[in-house]
Every structure is written in C-alpha cells, then in structure tokens.
Scaffold this motif. Structure first.
Motif, PDB file in Angstrom:
ATOM      1  N   CYS A 106      -5.626 -21.511 -30.331  1.00 17.80           N
ATOM      2  CA  CYS A 106      -5.860 -20.153 -30.820  1.00 17.80           C
ATOM      3  C   CYS A 106      -7.350 -19.840 -30.809  1.00 17.80           C
ATOM      4  N   ILE A 107      -7.639 -18.574 -30.665  1.00 14.77           N
ATOM      5  CA  ILE A 107      -9.024 -18.115 -30.678  1.00 14.77           C
ATOM      6  C   ILE A 107      -9.142 -17.029 -31.740  1.00 14.77           C
ATOM      7  N   TYR A 108     -10.266 -16.983 -32.406  1.00 16.69           N
ATOM      8  CA  TYR A 108     -10.483 -16.066 -33.518  1.00 16.69           C
ATOM      9  C   TYR A 108     -11.687 -15.176 -33.228  1.00 16.69           C
ATOM     10  N   PRO A 109     -11.812 -14.049 -33.934  1.00 13.45           N
ATOM     11  CA  PRO A 109     -12.939 -13.152 -33.685  1.00 13.45           C
ATOM     12  C   PRO A 109     -14.307 -13.828 -33.780  1.00 13.45           C
ATOM     13  N   LYS A 110     -14.452 -14.767 -34.684  1.00  9.61           N
ATOM     14  CA  LYS A 110     -15.722 -15.485 -34.820  1.00  9.61           C
ATOM     15  C   LYS A 110     -16.040 -16.245 -33.529  1.00  9.61           C
ATOM     16  N   ASP A 111     -15.016 -16.834 -32.912  1.00 12.20           N
ATOM     17  CA  ASP A 111     -15.196 -17.530 -31.642  1.00 12.20           C
ATOM     18  C   ASP A 111     -15.579 -16.560 -30.534  1.00 12.20           C
ATOM     19  N   VAL A 112     -14.889 -15.424 -30.497  1.00 14.46           N
ATOM     20  CA  VAL A 112     -15.159 -14.416 -29.473  1.00 14.46           C
ATOM     21  C   VAL A 112     -16.589 -13.904 -29.602  1.00 14.46           C
ATOM     22  N   ALA A 113     -17.036 -13.673 -30.825  1.00 16.59           N
ATOM     23  CA  ALA A 113     -18.403 -13.220 -31.054  1.00 16.59           C
ATOM     24  C   ALA A 113     -19.405 -14.244 -30.535  1.00 16.59           C
ATOM     25  N   ALA A 114     -19.152 -15.520 -30.790  1.00 19.12           N
ATOM     26  CA  ALA A 114     -20.056 -16.579 -30.334  1.00 19.12           C
ATOM     27  C   ALA A 114     -20.032 -16.714 -28.815  1.00 19.12           C
ATOM     28  N   LEU A 115     -18.855 -16.591 -28.205  1.00 19.65           N
ATOM     29  CA  LEU A 115     -18.725 -16.749 -26.756  1.00 19.65           C
ATOM     30  C   LEU A 115     -19.355 -15.590 -25.984  1.00 19.65           C
ATOM     31  N   THR A 116     -19.181 -14.386 -26.500  1.00 21.46           N
ATOM     32  CA  THR A 116     -19.613 -13.199 -25.763  1.00 21.46           C
ATOM     33  C   THR A 116     -20.987 -12.681 -26.186  1.00 21.46           C
ATOM     34  N   GLY A 117     -21.454 -13.122 -27.349  1.00 20.66           N
ATOM     35  CA  GLY A 117     -22.733 -12.614 -27.840  1.00 20.66           C
ATOM     36  C   GLY A 117     -22.625 -11.236 -28.458  1.00 20.66           C
ATOM     37  N   ARG A 118     -21.415 -10.792 -28.693  1.00 17.00           N
ATOM     38  CA  ARG A 118     -21.186  -9.489 -29.325  1.00 17.00           C
ATOM     39  C   ARG A 118     -21.108  -9.654 -30.831  1.00 17.00           C
ATOM     40  N   SER A 119     -21.113  -8.548 -31.536  1.00 20.88           N
ATOM     41  CA  SER A 119     -21.017  -8.613 -32.995  1.00 20.88           C
ATOM     42  C   SER A 119     -19.586  -8.968 -33.411  1.00 20.88           C
ATOM     43  N   TYR A 120     -19.439  -9.360 -34.657  1.00 20.55           N
ATOM     44  CA  TYR A 120     -18.124  -9.724 -35.182  1.00 20.55           C
ATOM     45  C   TYR A 120     -17.167  -8.534 -35.129  1.00 20.55           C
TER      46      TYR A 120
END
Length: 66
Positions: free
Chosen positions: A5-19
């Motif tokens: 599973c992937i979570y918004p915190k992971d997506v933010a870290a991977l993409t460099g976007r905000s939470y």
C-alpha cells in the motif's frame, strides 16, 4: 517485506509535492481504480495511474522505511 500500500505521505516524498496535493492525487488514483472512498491504494494502482515504474517506486519505499 515489500510494501503493498502507498499513502499520501509516501506520494509527497516520492513526487516532491505537498501533502495536500498528494492527497488529491491519491483520491484521483482511487477513483480511476474504481475503489470506494477510504480503500487502500496499492503501489500498482499508483504506478498504473502515474506511469511511474513500479520497481523504482517499490525500491524507493523500501529505502525510505529502513
């Protein structure tokens, strides 16, 4: 054990976007996968939607958790 599973915190870290942007992206991924609100989003769902390589994302998540 590899992450499924992937979570918004992971997506933010991977993409460099905000939470907040990551949460919106996760909502769009969930809708595209036909999942109900609150359902888990898998790394495969995320990668299918964004076009990112699943192996690279999984490797980055494993590196982040250790």
């Amino acid at each position: 054990m590899p992450r499924i599973c992937i979570y918004p915190k992971d997506v933010a870290a991977l993409t460099g976007r905000s939470y907040d942007v990551a949460k919106r992206l996760m909502r769009r991924v969930r809708q595209a996968a036909g999942k109900p609100t609150g359902a888990f989003v898998t790394v495969q769902d995320f990668c299918r939607f964004t076009g990112l390589d699943a192996a690279e994302v999984a490797q980055a998540l494993d590196r982040k958790s250790t």
